[in-house]
Design an enzyme around this catalytic site. Sequence first.
Site, PDB file in Angstrom:
ATOM      1  N   HIS A 196       0.993  -1.077   0.014  1.00 24.21           N
ATOM      2  CA  HIS A 196      -0.031  -0.119  -0.143  1.00 24.21           C
ATOM      3  C   HIS A 196       0.859   1.242  -0.045  1.00 24.21           C
ATOM      4  CE1 HIS A 196       0.418   0.608   4.464  1.00 24.21           C
ATOM      5  NE2 HIS A 196       0.372  -0.454   4.491  1.00 24.21           N
ATOM      6  N   ASP A 200      -0.274   4.324   1.077  1.00 20.37           N
ATOM      7  CA  ASP A 200      -0.712   5.192   1.917  1.00 20.37           C
ATOM      8  C   ASP A 200       0.128   4.990   3.368  1.00 20.37           C
ATOM      9  OD1 ASP A 200      -2.313   3.096   2.149  1.00 20.37           O
ATOM     10  OD2 ASP A 200      -3.688   4.004   3.471  1.00 20.37           O
ATOM     11  N   ASP A 224       6.132   0.809   7.390  1.00 16.30           N
ATOM     12  CA  ASP A 224       5.028   0.547   6.937  1.00 16.30           C
ATOM     13  C   ASP A 224       4.518   1.472   5.870  1.00 16.30           C
ATOM     14  OD1 ASP A 224       2.482  -0.464   6.766  1.00 16.30           O
ATOM     15  OD2 ASP A 224       1.668   0.552   8.738  1.00 16.30           O
ATOM     16  N   GLU A 246      -5.071   1.519   2.553  1.00 22.06           N
ATOM     17  CA  GLU A 246      -4.856   0.329   3.198  1.00 22.06           C
ATOM     18  C   GLU A 246      -5.406   0.610   4.617  1.00 22.06           C
ATOM     19  OE1 GLU A 246      -3.322  -2.756   5.626  1.00 22.06           O
ATOM     20  OE2 GLU A 246      -2.695  -0.697   5.848  1.00 22.06           O
ATOM     21  N   GLU A 247      -4.720   1.907   5.096  1.00 16.75           N
ATOM     22  CA  GLU A 247      -4.625   2.058   6.607  1.00 16.75           C
ATOM     23  C   GLU A 247      -5.926   2.564   7.135  1.00 16.75           C
ATOM     24  OE1 GLU A 247      -2.316   1.534   8.539  1.00 16.75           O
ATOM     25  OE2 GLU A 247      -0.445   1.524   7.228  1.00 16.75           O
ATOM     26  N   GLU A 263       4.237  -6.326   4.120  1.00 18.41           N
ATOM     27  CA  GLU A 263       4.058  -5.588   5.412  1.00 18.41           C
ATOM     28  C   GLU A 263       5.325  -5.833   6.242  1.00 18.41           C
ATOM     29  OE1 GLU A 263       1.889  -3.289   6.476  1.00 18.41           O
ATOM     30  OE2 GLU A 263       0.003  -3.453   5.295  1.00 18.41           O
ATOM     31  N   HIS A 279       3.677   3.507  12.415  1.00 24.12           N
ATOM     32  CA  HIS A 279       2.449   4.097  13.104  1.00 24.12           C
ATOM     33  C   HIS A 279       3.291   5.186  14.078  1.00 24.12           C
ATOM     34  CE1 HIS A 279      -0.899   1.537  11.462  1.00 24.12           C
ATOM     35  NE2 HIS A 279      -0.001   1.450  10.742  1.00 24.12           N
TER      36      HIS A 279
HETATM   37 ZN   LIG Z   1       0.834  -1.380   6.479  1.00 23.76          ZN
END
Ligand SMILES: [Zn+2]
Length: 383
Positions: free
Chosen positions: A72, A74, A104, A136-137, A164, A356
């Site tokens: 992903h 994003d 990520d 995705e997030e 991931e 994150h």
């Molecule tokens: Zn991810």
Amino acid sequence: MNNPTTRDILADLIAFDSVSRNSNLALIDYVQVYLSSYGVESQIIHDASGEKANLLAVIGPQDLPGIVLSGHTDVVPVDGQDWHSDPFLLTERSGKLYGRGTADMKSWLAAVLALVPRLVAARLRMPVWIAFSYDEEVGCKGVHGLLAQLDKLPVLPAACIVGEPTEMYPVMGHKGKIAVRCNVTGLSAHSAYTPQGVNAIEYAVRIMQQLMTLANRLKQQKNLDFDPPFSTLQTGLINGGKALNIVPEHCQFDFEIRTLPQVNAQQLVDEITTWTQAELLPEMQAISPQCAITFSTLSRYPALQTQSVDMIDALLTLLPKPQILQTVAYGTEGGLFQQHGIPTLVCGPGCMEQGHKPDEFITLEQLQACDAFMLRLWHWLQD
Ligand SMILES: [Zn+2]
């Protein structure tokens, strides 16, 4: 012309502020231009607004089942986080590269792109699909458009790797998730006359109690491959009422269920819905027919339990630390690929521990481990 390294490309990707709430088109455009500089065409699959897009590209013979390298584009926001360098400027400090998305999962995207010059120069015995998604997030929302394109292929890919961060360990499973919003509509009244009203908060509490009972029941069905080894359920947000002296007319709360692969999340939501219609709604509607309880799905993705097929076994032999069955606590797009008939493994550089968070990083060692895997994959694709 020197081909850019994974690190060069990572620096470029990190510079795009592709937080899920923003458009990812600048990043997608960068990837498209990069691929076309090696003669690779991209298919851009926009969302309804035209502000975001997936990218799908293929290298090699398309009439054979191949491998999807997926990720992903994003990233999660940096709002309120205490960063020690600009999150959108790749910054090296003592063997680590810092930036939003380094773990990520832009390092994987960069490693995939860095392999492209080699892929196009090789005689591949099967195609490699590059599949980059958006959103995705925020609940694996973007990848559906991409999967719809894959569905149309005359020959479906034989396997997918979702990169991931797993520190390059092969991950063969994760739980599924459904996020649900419940809206309770009661009837307001002066709080001195509670019998004339229908207290939406109190009915919401009863639904939440029922959810807690369900959460306890879910603990009985165990799968020791997962941590915790059962499906979980929790209410995480609640909003209701206007003033203490008014019987509240509205209450809204959100809950999520994280399910083991063998548990059907929709069935659980249906069960709760049926219970509220039978147990609560008649009581409420006896006072006012306007009363209502509604459930709406905010987001969902299925659990992943990697299918053991030859292609997956072959990919496992290319990994530095194979044959260890692992699961992860977070979700991925992997379950969706598998739902569309493509056996899927999760494996990528970096560690979700750093994802994150402020000062998100990837170690140079992990970046090298991923590049080493890409090279082994490249050799294997030509055997
Ligand atoms: Zn991810």
